[in-house]
Design a protein around this motif. Sequence first.
Motif, PDB file in Angstrom:
ATOM      1  N   LEU A  60      52.512   1.690  43.573  1.00 27.71           N
ATOM      2  CA  LEU A  60      53.809   3.093  44.068  1.00 27.71           C
ATOM      3  C   LEU A  60      54.895   2.476  44.466  1.00 27.71           C
ATOM      4  O   LEU A  60      55.492   3.394  44.842  1.00 27.71           O
ATOM      5  N   SER A  61      54.902   1.288  44.564  1.00 26.91           N
ATOM      6  CA  SER A  61      56.400   0.473  44.519  1.00 26.91           C
ATOM      7  C   SER A  61      56.740  -0.600  43.494  1.00 26.91           C
ATOM      8  O   SER A  61      55.814  -0.599  42.610  1.00 26.91           O
ATOM      9  N   ALA A  77      52.474  -0.516  48.847  1.00 21.06           N
ATOM     10  CA  ALA A  77      51.420   0.686  48.690  1.00 21.06           C
ATOM     11  C   ALA A  77      51.157   0.508  47.434  1.00 21.06           C
ATOM     12  O   ALA A  77      52.185   0.833  45.781  1.00 21.06           O
ATOM     13  N   VAL A  78      49.965   0.958  47.703  1.00 20.35           N
ATOM     14  CA  VAL A  78      49.096   1.509  46.005  1.00 20.35           C
ATOM     15  C   VAL A  78      48.481   2.200  45.860  1.00 20.35           C
ATOM     16  O   VAL A  78      47.891   3.089  47.093  1.00 20.35           O
ATOM     17  N   PHE A  79      48.009   3.441  44.532  1.00 14.11           N
ATOM     18  CA  PHE A  79      46.884   4.495  44.604  1.00 14.11           C
ATOM     19  C   PHE A  79      45.498   3.811  44.346  1.00 14.11           C
ATOM     20  O   PHE A  79      46.077   3.388  42.577  1.00 14.11           O
TER      21      PHE A  79
END
Length: 142
Positions: A60-61, A77-79
Amino acid sequence: MLNEFKEFIARGNVIDLAVGVIIGAAFSKIVDSVVNDLVMPIVGAITGGGFDFSDYFVALSANVTAPTLAAAREQGAVFAYGSFITVLINFVILAWIIFLMIKVVNRARASMEKEKAPEPATPPPQDILLLSEIRDLLKQRA
């Protein structure tokens, strides 16, 4: 208030619930072992590697470049959808195994109930009924 608490704890359904939770935790370990140690290796052998999607994620980044989920979380940040997919597949397998186990238990109960239930008495044949009536009529006349 202490007496009310003692009365609440002494009720049978609270104790039954506690026993159910303890048995459920132990049963959960058994089912987890069945899934992880018996079913998943077979599924892995059939599919050529199993269903481990735990390192599947979407960054996410922009600064996340790590190949594994643990390293990617340290970078930003990760999904993490892979862990969810793995848990979902394990749940479906677990639910199927529990369904099969309950089906076996229900069949065993049904067969035990059939053994306990007495067979209904069959009515005597018509000729025996007629002979019984004749006998009763002869007894009344004598």
